[in-house]
Scaffold this motif. Structure first.
Motif, PDB file in Angstrom:
ATOM      1  N   GLN A 463       0.835  -1.212   0.000  1.00  0.00           N
ATOM      2  CA  GLN A 463       0.000   0.000   0.000  1.00  0.00           C
ATOM      3  C   GLN A 463       0.849   1.231   0.000  1.00  0.00           C
ATOM      4  OE1 GLN A 463      -2.664   0.113   3.336  1.00  0.00           O
ATOM      5  NE2 GLN A 463      -3.963   1.720   2.408  1.00  0.00           N
ATOM      6  N   ARG A 464       1.988   1.127   0.720  1.00  0.00           N
ATOM      7  CA  ARG A 464       2.875   2.287   0.805  1.00  0.00           C
ATOM      8  C   ARG A 464       3.495   2.609  -0.545  1.00  0.00           C
ATOM      9  NH1 ARG A 464       5.805   0.568   4.645  1.00  0.00           N
ATOM     10  NH2 ARG A 464       7.561  -0.196   3.436  1.00  0.00           N
ATOM     11  N   ASN A 465       3.901   1.550  -1.261  1.00  0.00           N
ATOM     12  CA  ASN A 465       4.520   1.787  -2.576  1.00  0.00           C
ATOM     13  C   ASN A 465       3.524   2.410  -3.547  1.00  0.00           C
ATOM     14  OD1 ASN A 465       6.958   0.731  -1.691  1.00  0.00           O
ATOM     15  ND2 ASN A 465       6.479  -1.359  -2.383  1.00  0.00           N
ATOM     16  N   GLU A 466       2.281   1.863  -3.500  1.00  0.00           N
ATOM     17  CA  GLU A 466       1.263   2.432  -4.408  1.00  0.00           C
ATOM     18  C   GLU A 466       0.979   3.894  -4.061  1.00  0.00           C
ATOM     19  OE1 GLU A 466      -3.305   1.606  -5.911  1.00  0.00           O
ATOM     20  OE2 GLU A 466      -2.422   0.355  -4.327  1.00  0.00           O
ATOM     21  N   HIS A 467       0.924   4.132  -2.770  1.00  0.00           N
ATOM     22  CA  HIS A 467       0.655   5.505  -2.325  1.00  0.00           C
ATOM     23  C   HIS A 467       1.785   6.433  -2.721  1.00  0.00           C
ATOM     24  CE1 HIS A 467       0.178   8.860   0.484  1.00  0.00           C
ATOM     25  NE2 HIS A 467      -1.163   8.564   0.460  1.00  0.00           N
ATOM     26  N   ALA A 468       3.044   5.902  -2.581  1.00  0.00           N
ATOM     27  CA  ALA A 468       4.202   6.737  -2.935  1.00  0.00           C
ATOM     28  C   ALA A 468       4.203   7.071  -4.426  1.00  0.00           C
ATOM     29  CB  ALA A 468       5.486   6.002  -2.540  1.00  0.00           C
ATOM     30  N   LYS A 469       3.817   6.039  -5.223  1.00  0.00           N
ATOM     31  CA  LYS A 469       3.775   6.294  -6.660  1.00  0.00           C
ATOM     32  C   LYS A 469       2.733   7.338  -6.988  1.00  0.00           C
ATOM     33  CE  LYS A 469       3.273   3.904 -11.084  1.00  0.00           C
ATOM     34  NZ  LYS A 469       2.298   4.827 -11.565  1.00  0.00           N
ATOM     35  N   VAL A 471       1.568   9.604  -5.050  1.00  0.00           N
ATOM     36  CA  VAL A 471       2.028  10.924  -4.553  1.00  0.00           C
ATOM     37  C   VAL A 471       3.048  11.512  -5.518  1.00  0.00           C
ATOM     38  CG1 VAL A 471       3.333  12.071  -2.722  1.00  0.00           C
ATOM     39  CG2 VAL A 471       1.538  10.448  -2.156  1.00  0.00           C
ATOM     40  N   ASN A 472       3.962  10.627  -6.010  1.00  0.00           N
ATOM     41  CA  ASN A 472       4.967  11.130  -6.966  1.00  0.00           C
ATOM     42  C   ASN A 472       4.297  11.654  -8.244  1.00  0.00           C
ATOM     43  OD1 ASN A 472       7.573  11.615  -8.005  1.00  0.00           O
ATOM     44  ND2 ASN A 472       7.502   9.657  -9.121  1.00  0.00           N
ATOM     45  N   ASP A 473       3.298  10.870  -8.763  1.00  0.00           N
ATOM     46  CA  ASP A 473       2.600  11.318  -9.973  1.00  0.00           C
ATOM     47  C   ASP A 473       1.828  12.602  -9.720  1.00  0.00           C
ATOM     48  OD1 ASP A 473       3.606   9.152 -11.277  1.00  0.00           O
ATOM     49  OD2 ASP A 473       1.780   7.930 -11.066  1.00  0.00           O
ATOM     50  N   ARG A 474       1.235  12.628  -8.515  1.00  0.00           N
ATOM     51  CA  ARG A 474       0.493  13.843  -8.190  1.00  0.00           C
ATOM     52  C   ARG A 474       1.414  15.056  -8.196  1.00  0.00           C
ATOM     53  NH1 ARG A 474      -1.770  14.238  -2.268  1.00  0.00           N
ATOM     54  NH2 ARG A 474       0.476  14.491  -1.967  1.00  0.00           N
ATOM     55  N   GLY A 475       2.631  14.886  -7.626  1.00  0.00           N
ATOM     56  CA  GLY A 475       3.580  16.005  -7.595  1.00  0.00           C
ATOM     57  C   GLY A 475       3.983  16.434  -8.989  1.00  0.00           C
ATOM     58  N   LYS A 476       4.202  15.435  -9.862  1.00  0.00           N
ATOM     59  CA  LYS A 476       4.587  15.796 -11.233  1.00  0.00           C
ATOM     60  C   LYS A 476       3.502  16.601 -11.940  1.00  0.00           C
ATOM     61  CE  LYS A 476       7.665  11.832 -12.029  1.00  0.00           C
ATOM     62  NZ  LYS A 476       7.874  10.608 -12.815  1.00  0.00           N
ATOM     63  N   PHE A 477       2.263  16.046 -11.812  1.00  0.00           N
ATOM     64  CA  PHE A 477       1.167  16.754 -12.508  1.00  0.00           C
ATOM     65  C   PHE A 477       0.892  18.125 -11.893  1.00  0.00           C
ATOM     66  CE2 PHE A 477       0.219  12.565 -14.323  1.00  0.00           C
ATOM     67  CZ  PHE A 477      -0.110  12.940 -15.635  1.00  0.00           C
ATOM     68  N   GLU A 478       1.053  18.182 -10.559  1.00  0.00           N
ATOM     69  CA  GLU A 478       0.855  19.494  -9.928  1.00  0.00           C
ATOM     70  C   GLU A 478       1.905  20.486 -10.431  1.00  0.00           C
ATOM     71  OE1 GLU A 478       0.960  18.665  -5.785  1.00  0.00           O
ATOM     72  OE2 GLU A 478      -1.199  18.253  -5.621  1.00  0.00           O
ATOM     73  N   ASP A 479       3.185  20.010 -10.579  1.00  0.00           N
ATOM     74  CA  ASP A 479       4.225  20.896 -11.117  1.00  0.00           C
ATOM     75  C   ASP A 479       3.904  21.289 -12.566  1.00  0.00           C
ATOM     76  OD1 ASP A 479       5.565  20.775  -8.749  1.00  0.00           O
ATOM     77  OD2 ASP A 479       6.938  19.177  -9.393  1.00  0.00           O
TER      78      ASP A 479
END
Length: 1158
Positions: A463-469, A471-479
């Motif tokens: 669950q943590r890995n999926e969440h981290a991914k 979150v990472n995608d969210r950060g990219k799209f937010e940027d």
């Protein structure tokens, strides 16, 4: 007088044939008389050509013998005589036949329109309207018909005695009245009108007769119009103009004359009537008076010739007495020679003094010419310098005008820099505040992110890995979305800026194109100016319009109602001072290109001509696309000298030379050029106006200055303003070549400016093209962002939903809080970026404004050296002009001094010349031929005194005064020569007079014969209308006129046959009807020979029976109808029954029955 002529037996001929035979014989007699008159004229011609003065009448045979021989000859050559006579009568009949049905022209002048009588004879008040041709005045006896005829005669200057109505004019006033008034209206139109500009369309003649015998005339153009003349000479002129001879019996035949005309008239009276009626008697009296004058001159010549021998004898006696004192005569001849030399010695002495002074005058004139050349040279140079000064002043003024906007641009640029700095400071404060807020928001976000990361560590690895991914995608799209959201406003701002810059660039292209168009217009105007100036070198008309030659040619070909147009007006105007050329052209230019006419119809014609040529290439010198003005003037040459203010200051008129008085008056009327002043500058105009007001020279003052300013007003009120520049052709030129050269230089500068602007336009168009490419790239980027941003936002929302699904409630709250903080941070970062972009723009604007300040200041700094250079040049030019003016004034003073010295010398020459003339006149009176001598007056005087003493001593010894003898001899010679010259001159004059009177008498005799033949032929015709055979027998030598009426009767002879007897009746033995009819026939015959337009006859039918009256009336009416420009007035107490009086050419006027109680 009666003669019996036997006719052949009537058995072989009818009665009509017999009558024709009698008529043929009578016509032969008429032809015989005509031949006698021709022989008489030939004899008169031979008498005139006889230089020996012999009496040529001796060569003429007895007229009775000639008549007998001619009659015998005519009887032998019966056929030829009949043919000649028939030809004469046939010609007359053919003329009458051709005129049959012809209606003569109605007179437009000289006939009577109406007459008004007030207290005249039996009439208290009467008005009669006359027709233009035949007028029958009908009324009972006592109705005042003859009074109308008497009134016409009196109104036209006739005497009371000639009317048979009284001994004086006062006898014509109605009983009980104080005065009588006759008002006669006469037509006055057509080609022979009398003073048509004064009397139009009638002449009203009013004659007043007072009871004291005085009378007066008034002449008007209408009954109630003002009086135009009141002298009798005006009536004489009117009657002479229309050939009216009112005292002639052929003009007005009164009642008494009509009743007893033929009954009481013998042959001499009839002949006198013939001469008087045809005006031949008046001419004959004039010729007889001239012959008496010639005879008096001849008598005087004979007396002069008789006195010549005595004068010649006196000269011989005086010469003998002088011969006896020869020695004294010789001494006196020497004495006379000395006196002649003395007389001319005085003249020679004065001439030497005069020649000496004349040499002084010539010397001064030479110096004056030299001084004038210097003055002209300096004046021309001063004018050139004045032009350069004016041009330099204008350049300095232009520099000042150009410097003011530069200084204002520097100030505005500095204000913009200051404002931009203040705006940047405000933006920096906002940026600092936003950055501080962002730092605080980023700190809270980091704390929240740490909580989320710690929570995630407690979750399972998957669950943590999926969440981290996620979150990472969210950060990219937010940027990505953050960058896109930041880039979109930037791109839109760039789009707006580039669009604005593109609009500015396009506007610059349009501005450059407008400047190019303006320069092209200027170039065309300059080229037209060059063409016009070159045309002016060949034709002055070119200054006032292009294609004006064609207009002027059509003006010359056109027939004008009053007079040809005047113009262009500038052709008659020259400018003396070209310093004021521009302002004078601005003031007077339109008027100088205009025309002037005297008649409104001519004005319409000229406007049509100008409009016609405007469509075919004519362009007025005003520079406008409409015809020049056409002024209407009345040619009033008024005196404007009292209003000319040139004595106060330089006026427009004082700077002009106007060669036409009408043009001068038009300019004065339209522009007041004699009262409008000129000044070089507006400051000078202000100073002069102030001076005139303060010194109370003028109340109202108007000034134009050469720098195109106008000032006018009174001491309490003043108006001023600029004067528009002249946009038309150059009307005044001083040096055409110089003007053309300047215009070519201006054209070259204009072409260079056009080329420079064309290059600027090319660069600006290239810049527009580049900016269009950049704008297209920015638009594509904005469109790409607009398409990509929704997709990225949708992906971000999807990632956030997945994170929400795998997160706990606490995590959800943290995530929601994190999202809020991220949105706040994104918003503030967007604001920060906007402020940073705004600060960047403000910094760029500030940098641009600072550079603009530097550029504007540089332009100001670069402008000052040019102005200083122009100021220095102006100082130099002013000093040069001052030096030139001082030298001009110096030479002017020298010129005036030379002129004063010349005038003094010329005055001395005049005095000496007068003395020379006086002495010469005296010398010529003393000695007509000039005597040259080298001796002085003193030496001649000494010798004269010696001779005087010697002559006096010798005369005392001889006892004779030779001076007196010589004086008497000179006087006798002069008297003798004068007498001979007077005799010769009088003989020449008398010979000229004699030839003239002979020629006039010959003409008079020919005219009398021609008139007699016309009257005789017409009389035969008119008598034949009633079946009567009448003729007129003229005996010009005995001055008799026999009126003979031929009648025939048949009597039975001894053989039982019929014998036809011819009876010739004279006027006195005619019956009443025959006499009245013959009177009408005679008047009709004589009327055809006179030019008078009025024919009046009283009681023309008094003794006629109905048949003869009808024929006579028809003859009169036919004569009236067929005659040109004649008016008939016939008076009868009988009615007009049986006579056709209808028709437009006849008028029946019935008089009211008499009022016996009046």
């Amino acid at each position: 007088m009666a003669r019996i002529l036997k006719r052949p037996a009537p058995a072989q001929h009818s009665d009509d044939e017999e009558r024709e035979d009698v008529r043929a014989r009578e016509r032969k007699r008429v032809k015989i008389e005509k031949g006698l008159e021709a022989q008489g004229r030939q004899a008169n011609a031979e008498e005139v050509n006889d230089d020996t003065g012999s009496d040529s009448t001796a060569s003429l045979s007895d007229p009775e013998e000639e008549e007998s021989s001619d009659e015998d000859e005519s009887m032998e050559e019966d056929g030829e005589a009949e043919w000649q006579d028939d030809a004469l009568l046939q010609a007359y009949e053919e003329s009458r036949q051709r005129q049959k049905g012809y209606i003569g022209a109605t007179s437009q002048g000289g006939i009577l329109k109406s007459i008004n009588l007030v207290d005249f004879m039996c009439h208290r008040h009467l008005t009669v309207e006359f027709g233009p041709k035949m007028n029958f005045l009908v009324g009972h006896n006592g109705s005042g018909k003859s009074a109308v005829l008497t009134a016409i005669a009196v109104a036209l200057g006739g005497k009371a005695m000639t009317t048979g109505r009284g001994q004086g004019l006062k006898d014509l006033i109605r009983k009980g009245a104080e005065k009588a008034v006759i008002t006669l209206v006469m037509a006055n139109a057509g080609p022979r009108a009398f003073k048509p500009d004064v009397y139009d369309p009638h002449i009203v003649i009013e004659r007043t007769i007072s009871s004291n015998g005085s009378t007066g005339y008034k002449f008007k153009s209408s009954k109630d119009g003002k009086i135009l003349a009141s002298k009798r000479s005006e009536l004489t002129a009117i009657c002479d103009n229309f050939h009216i001879t009112i005292d002639s019996p052929l003009t007005i035949l009164t009642q008494d004359q009509a009743r007893s005309f033929l009954q009481n008239s013998d042959a001499q009276t009839l002949y006198k009537f013939f001469l008087t009626g045809t005006q031949l008697a008046t001419l004959l009296e004039t010729y007889q008076s001239s012959k008496q004058n010639i005879e008096q001159i001849e008598a005087h010549i004979h007396r002069q010739e008789d006195a010549v021998p005595a004068l010649k004898e006196k000269i011989v006696v005086l010469r003998r007495r002088l011969a006896a004192s020869e020695a004294i005569v010789q001494q006196k001849a020497r004495y006379k020679d000395i006196l002649n030399q003395m007389a001319w010695a005085f003249v020679i002495q004065r001439e030497k003094a005069r020649d000496k002074e004349q040499e002084v005058v010539r010397e001064k004139e030479s110096k004056i010419d030299q001084a004038q050349l210097e003055v002209n040279s300096k004046e021309k140079k001063s004018i050139v310098l004045a032009d350069e000064i004016k041009k330099t002043e204008e350049e300095i003024s232009n520099h000042d005008e150009a410097r003011r906007p530069l200084q204002k641009a520097v100030s505005d640029a500095k204000d913009r820099v200051k404002k931009a700095k203040q705006e940047v400071i405000g933006i920096d404060s906002d940026i600092a505040q936003i950055k501080e807020d962002l730092d605080s928001d980023h700190g809270g976000l980091r704390i929240l992110q740490a909580k989320i990361d710690a929570k995630l560590k407690m979750n399972v690895d998957a669950q943590r890995n999926e969440h981290a991914k996620l979150v990472n995608d969210r950060g990219k799209f937010e940027d990505l979305i953050g960058r896109m959201r930041k880039d979109k406003p930037k791109k839109q701002q760039q789009l707006m800026e580039k669009s604005s810059d593109l609009k500015i660039a396009k506007t610059k292209v349009q501005d450059i194109q407008y400047q190019i168009d303006q320069q092209n217009n200027i170039a065309r105007n300059i080229q037209e100016k060059i063409n016009n100036l070159e045309g002016q070198s060949l034709n002055r008309l070119s200054a006032f319009g292009q294609g004006l030659d064609n207009v002027m040619r059509e003006i010359d070909r056109t027939r004008w109602r009053h007079s040809p147009p005047l113009g262009p007006l500038g052709m008659y105007v020259k400018l003396q001072d070209h310093y004021y050329r521009d302002i004078v052209q601005s003031i007077l230019g339109n008027t100088l290109c205009s025309f002037a006419v005297r008649d409104p119809q001519d004005r319409s014609t000229l406007i049509a001509i100008l409009q016609k040529h405007m469509r075919t290439g004519y362009r007025p010198g005003t520079g406008q696309n409409q015809p020049p003005a056409v002024l209407l003037h009345h040619g009033d040459v008024f005196d404007f000298s009292r209003g000319d203010l040139a004595r106060v200051g330089p006026t427009i008129l004082s700077k002009l030379t106007v060669e036409n008085q009408d043009v001068l008056r038009l300019l004065i009327t339209l522009h007041r050029i004699e009262r409008t002043f000129l000044a070089k500058t507006v400051q000078e105009a202000n100073n002069e106006m102030k001076r005139m007001h303060n010194n109370r020279i003028l109340d109202q003052v108007s000034y134009y200055s050469a720098d195109h300013q106008q000032i006018s007003g009174t001491i309490s009120s003043k108006q001023s303003g600029p004067t528009p520049h002249w946009k038309g052709f150059l009307l005044f030129t001083k040096d055409l070549k110089d003007e053309v050269q300047r215009a070519r230089e201006d054209l070259h500068q204009c072409d260079a400016a056009i080329q420079e602007l064309a290059e600027q336009k090319r660069q600006a168009q290239q810049k527009v093209q580049d900016m269009n490419g950049e704008l297209k790239e920015i638009s594509v980027g904005i469109k790409k962002l607009q398409n990509s941003l929704p997709t990225a936002e949708a992906r971000l929302d999807e990632i956030r939903e997945k994170l929400a699904e795998i997160s706990s409630t606490e995590m959800e709250n943290w995530e929601a809080d994190r999202e809020d903080r991220l949105r706040i941070i994104a918003h503030k970062e967007s604001q920060l970026q906007q402020f940073l972009d705004e600060r960047q723009r403000r910094n760029e604007d500030m940098t641009r404004y600072e550079q603009e300040v530097l550029n504007r200041q540089k332009a100001v700094d670069d402008h000052d050296p040019q102005k200083n250079k122009q100021t220095k040049l102006l100082t130099t030019l002013v000093q040069q002009r001052t030096d030139v003016i001082q030298k001009r004034d110096y030479y002017g003073r020298k010129q005036r001094a030379y002129e004063q010295e010349k005038n003094q010398a010329a005055a001395t020459v005049t005095v000496l010349q007068n003395e020379v003339n006086q002495w010469t006149e005296r010398a010529r009176n003393f000695c007509a031929i000039r005597v040259e001598t080298t001796r002085s007056v003193k030496d001649l005087t000494s010798e004269r005194n010696t001779l005087e003493a010697s002559i006096k001593e010798a005369e005392q010894q001889l006892g004779v005064d030779t001076s007196q003898l010589m004086a008497e001899l000179r006087k006798a010679k002069t008297t003798h020569n004068d007498a001979r010259q007077n005799i010769a001159q009088m003989k020449r004059i008398n010979k000229i007079f004699h030839r003239a009177i002979v020629a006039r008498q010959r003409w008079w005799s020919d005219n009398r014969s021609n008139t007699a033949i016309r009257a005789k032929t017409a009389f035969i015709h008119f008598e034949g209308l009633r079946g009567m055979e009448g003729r007129l027998e003229f005996d010009h030598e005995k001055e008799k006129l026999h009126l003979i009426i031929h009648t025939t009767t048949r009597e039975e002879n001894e053989d039982g046959g019929l014998t036809q007897r011819s009876h010739y009746k004279s006027a006195k033995v005619l019956s009443g009807g025959e006499r009245s009819f013959s009177t009408v026939s005679l008047l009709l015959a004589l009327w055809s020979t006179i030019p008078c337009p009025i024919r009046a006859l009283d009681e023309w039918d008094v003794f006629l029976d109905a048949a003869n009256r009808k024929v006579a009336a028809k003859s009169l009416m036919d004569g009236a109808r067929e005659s040109d420009n004649k008016q008939f007035i016939l008076i009868t107490p009988q009615d007009m029954s049986g006579i056709e009086v209808g028709g437009p050419d006849k008028r029946l006027i019935r008089m009211a029955d008499p009022n016996r109680n009046q």
